[in-house]
Design a protein around this motif. Structure first.
Motif, short mmCIF file in Angstrom:
data_model
loop_
_atom_site.label_atom_id
_atom_site.label_comp_id
_atom_site.label_asym_id
_atom_site.label_seq_id
_atom_site.Cartn_x
_atom_site.Cartn_y
_atom_site.Cartn_z
N ASP A 201 -3.70 3.16 2.91
CA ASP A 201 -2.64 3.87 3.60
C ASP A 201 -2.67 5.31 3.14
N HIS A 202 -2.97 6.24 4.05
CA HIS A 202 -3.16 7.64 3.68
C HIS A 202 -1.89 8.28 3.15
N ARG A 203 -0.75 7.65 3.37
CA ARG A 203 0.50 8.23 2.89
C ARG A 203 0.65 8.04 1.39
N PHE A 204 -0.03 7.07 0.81
CA PHE A 204 0.12 6.73 -0.60
C PHE A 204 -1.19 6.98 -1.35
N LEU A 205 -1.06 7.28 -2.64
CA LEU A 205 -2.23 7.28 -3.51
C LEU A 205 -2.61 5.84 -3.85
N ILE A 206 -1.61 5.00 -4.07
CA ILE A 206 -1.80 3.56 -4.26
C ILE A 206 -0.71 2.86 -3.47
N ALA A 207 -1.10 1.89 -2.65
CA ALA A 207 -0.13 1.14 -1.85
C ALA A 207 -0.42 -0.35 -1.97
N PRO A 208 0.57 -1.20 -1.71
CA PRO A 208 0.33 -2.65 -1.76
C PRO A 208 -0.70 -3.06 -0.72
N ASP A 209 -1.41 -4.13 -1.04
CA ASP A 209 -2.36 -4.72 -0.09
C ASP A 209 -2.05 -6.21 0.02
N PRO A 210 -1.08 -6.59 0.86
CA PRO A 210 -0.67 -7.99 0.96
C PRO A 210 -1.76 -8.91 1.50
N SER A 211 -2.87 -8.33 2.00
CA SER A 211 -3.95 -9.16 2.53
C SER A 211 -4.85 -9.73 1.43
N LEU A 212 -4.71 -9.27 0.19
CA LEU A 212 -5.56 -9.76 -0.90
C LEU A 212 -5.26 -11.25 -1.15
N THR B 74 9.27 0.10 5.46
CA THR B 74 8.42 -0.32 6.58
C THR B 74 6.94 -0.38 6.18
N THR B 75 6.65 -0.15 4.91
CA THR B 75 5.26 -0.21 4.43
C THR B 75 4.87 -1.68 4.21
N PRO B 76 3.73 -2.13 4.73
CA PRO B 76 3.29 -3.51 4.48
C PRO B 76 3.22 -3.78 2.98
N SER B 77 3.80 -4.89 2.58
CA SER B 77 3.89 -5.20 1.15
C SER B 77 4.09 -6.69 0.95
N LEU B 78 3.88 -7.15 -0.27
CA LEU B 78 4.20 -8.53 -0.61
C LEU B 78 5.70 -8.77 -0.50
N TYR B 79 6.48 -7.74 -0.78
CA TYR B 79 7.94 -7.84 -0.68
C TYR B 79 8.36 -8.25 0.73
N LEU B 80 7.74 -7.66 1.73
CA LEU B 80 8.05 -8.02 3.12
C LEU B 80 7.33 -9.28 3.57
N GLU B 81 6.14 -9.51 2.99
CA GLU B 81 5.31 -10.64 3.41
C GLU B 81 5.82 -11.96 2.86
N ALA B 82 6.15 -11.98 1.56
CA ALA B 82 6.44 -13.25 0.90
C ALA B 82 7.76 -13.27 0.15
N GLY B 83 8.35 -12.10 -0.14
CA GLY B 83 9.57 -12.07 -0.93
C GLY B 83 9.29 -12.48 -2.37
N ALA B 84 10.36 -12.80 -3.12
CA ALA B 84 10.25 -13.27 -4.51
C ALA B 84 9.47 -12.30 -5.38
N ILE B 85 9.60 -11.01 -5.11
CA ILE B 85 8.83 -10.02 -5.84
C ILE B 85 9.59 -8.71 -5.82
N HIS B 86 9.30 -7.86 -6.79
CA HIS B 86 9.95 -6.56 -6.89
C HIS B 86 8.94 -5.46 -6.63
N GLY B 87 9.41 -4.39 -6.02
CA GLY B 87 8.57 -3.23 -5.77
C GLY B 87 9.16 -2.00 -6.46
N THR B 88 8.28 -1.15 -6.97
CA THR B 88 8.69 0.11 -7.58
C THR B 88 7.77 1.20 -7.06
N VAL B 89 8.36 2.33 -6.65
CA VAL B 89 7.59 3.39 -6.02
C VAL B 89 7.85 4.71 -6.73
N LEU B 90 6.79 5.39 -7.14
CA LEU B 90 6.90 6.73 -7.69
C LEU B 90 6.83 7.72 -6.53
#
Length: 292
Positions: free
Chosen positions: A5-16, A154-170
Motif C-alpha cells: 500500500d503506497h500510503r504506508f511504509l509498512i501496512a498489514p497484509d491479511p492475505s498472508l 478502511t485499510t485492509p487489515s487482520l482487524y477488519l478481516e478476523a477481529g480478535a486483534i489490536h492495531g497500532t499506527v505510527l
C-alpha cells in the motif's frame, strides 16, 4: 515485508496464510459457518545470552517486536549499539545482541516471583522511567485526526478481516506511516518502537493511533517512546488519563466518525475542520470494532 500500500511504509497484509487459519463451527441457527481466526505462536526473546521473556504473538516482524520490547522495558538504553538481531523461525527465537554486556537477572527473577506474569514488574520499572519526563510541544489539527481515522479504518487489515486483534499506527500529521497488528496491544506498540529505533525515526512530531483502550500501559509506553499524542477508537481508563496528564501527553479517545473526546493535553488541539462536514463512520467498521 514491504508494504504493498503506497500510503504506508509498512501496512498489514491479511492475505498472508500463516497469520490466520480457517475454522468451521455453527451459528445461532445451527448452520455451519467458516471463520478466519488469528493464529498465535510463542516468541522467545533473548538479550545477548540471557533469555528475557516468551510472548504470544502473530509472528510477523519478530525482530521489531524484540527490539521494541527490550527498549520499552529499559533493557536497551540510549546509546546502546545493536550489533545483530538473529531470528530463528524454526525455534521461534529472536536474539538481540549489543556491544554492551547486559545482565538483567534481578528483573527476570522478579518476573518469576509473580507466578510467571511480568505485568507488576514491568509496570513498576516503566513508571520509574517517567520521572522528569518532558514531552515535546506539538500541535494536533482536528483535520488530521479525521483524515487518519478514515484512512486507517478502511485499510485492509487482520482487524477488519478476523477481529480478535489490536492495531497500532505510527502517524505524522495526517499521514499514517507504519501499521502494526498483534493479539496484544502492547506487542503492536513494541513493534512500532522497534521499527523507530532500528530506523532512527524521531518521535517528537508523531501521533500514535491504536484500536485498543487507552490504559495506563499504553500511556506509559507512548510517553517513554517520546510521542506526544495518543489517539484511539476506544475509551480510557482513569489511571491512563491521570498518567497522561502527569506527563503532558495529549490523550484522545472514542474517535468514531465525527466524534472524539480529549481528556488530556487539549491545549495542543487546533480546531481547523467543522465536525459537521465529516461523514459518519461506515456501519461495518462500527460492527467490526465491537467484535474485535
Amino acid at each position: 515485508m514491504q508494504s504493498t500500500d503506497h500510503r504506508f511504509l509498512i501496512a498489514p497484509d491479511p492475505s498472508l496464510a500463516r497469520l490466520t487459519r480457517a475454522v468451521t463451527g455453527i451459528d445461532q441457527s445451527g448452520a455451519e459457518v467458516a471463520l478466519s481466526v488469528v493464529e498465535e505462536r510463542p516468541l522467545t526473546i533473548f538479550l545477548n545470552s540471557q533469555e528475557i521473556v516468551t510472548a504470544m504473538t502473530i509472528g510477523d516482524y519478530p525482530e521489531y517486536l524484540a527490539i521494541g520490547f527490550l527498549r520499552n522495558q529499559g533493557m536497551l538504553r540510549d546509546g546502546d549499539t545493536i550489533t545483530a538481531v538473529d531470528y530463528d523461525e524454526d525455534l521461534d527465537v529472536v536474539v538481540v545482541r549489543t556491544d554492551r554486556q547486559t545482565s538483567y537477572e534481578e528483573k527476570v527473577k522478579k518476573k518469576t516471583r509473580t507466578s510467571g506474569c511480568a505485568v507488576g514488574t514491568v509496570f513498576g520499572d516503566m513508571m520509574e522511567g517517567l520521572e522528569g519526563l518532558t514531552l515535546p510541544v506539538a500541535e494536533v489539527r482536528t483535520s488530521w485526526l479525521y483524515s487518519l481515522a478514515a484512512e486507517i479504518n478502511t485499510t485492509p487489515s487482520l482487524y477488519l478481516e478476523a477481529g480478535a486483534i489490536h492495531g497500532t499506527v505510527l502517524c505524522q500529521r495526517d499521514r499514517p506511516l507504519v501499521y502494526m497488528e498483534d493479539v496484544g496491544r502492547h506487542n503492536a506498540v513494541d513493534k512500532i518502537a522497534g521499527w523507530m529505533l532500528r530506523e532512527k525515526v524521531p518521535a517528537g512530531d508523531k501521533i500514535l493511533y491504536t484500536t485498543g483502550r487507552l490504559t495506563s500501559e499504553m500511556v506509559i509506553k507512548t510517553a517513554l517512546m517520546g510521542i506526544p499524542v495518543l489517539a484511539s477508537r476506544s475509551g480510557f481508563t482513569a489511571w491512563g488519563v491521570e498518567i497522561a496528564r502527569q506527563v503532558g501527553l495529549t490523550c484522545i479517545g472514542r474517535m468514531r466518525g465525527k466524534r472524539f473526546t480529549c481528556l488530556s493535553g487539549a491545549e495542543r488541539l487546533v480546531w481547523d475542520m467543522d465536525p459537521g462536514s465529516v461523514p459518519e463512520e461506515d456501519r461495518k467498521h462500527r460492527r467490526k470494532s465491537a467484535k474485535g
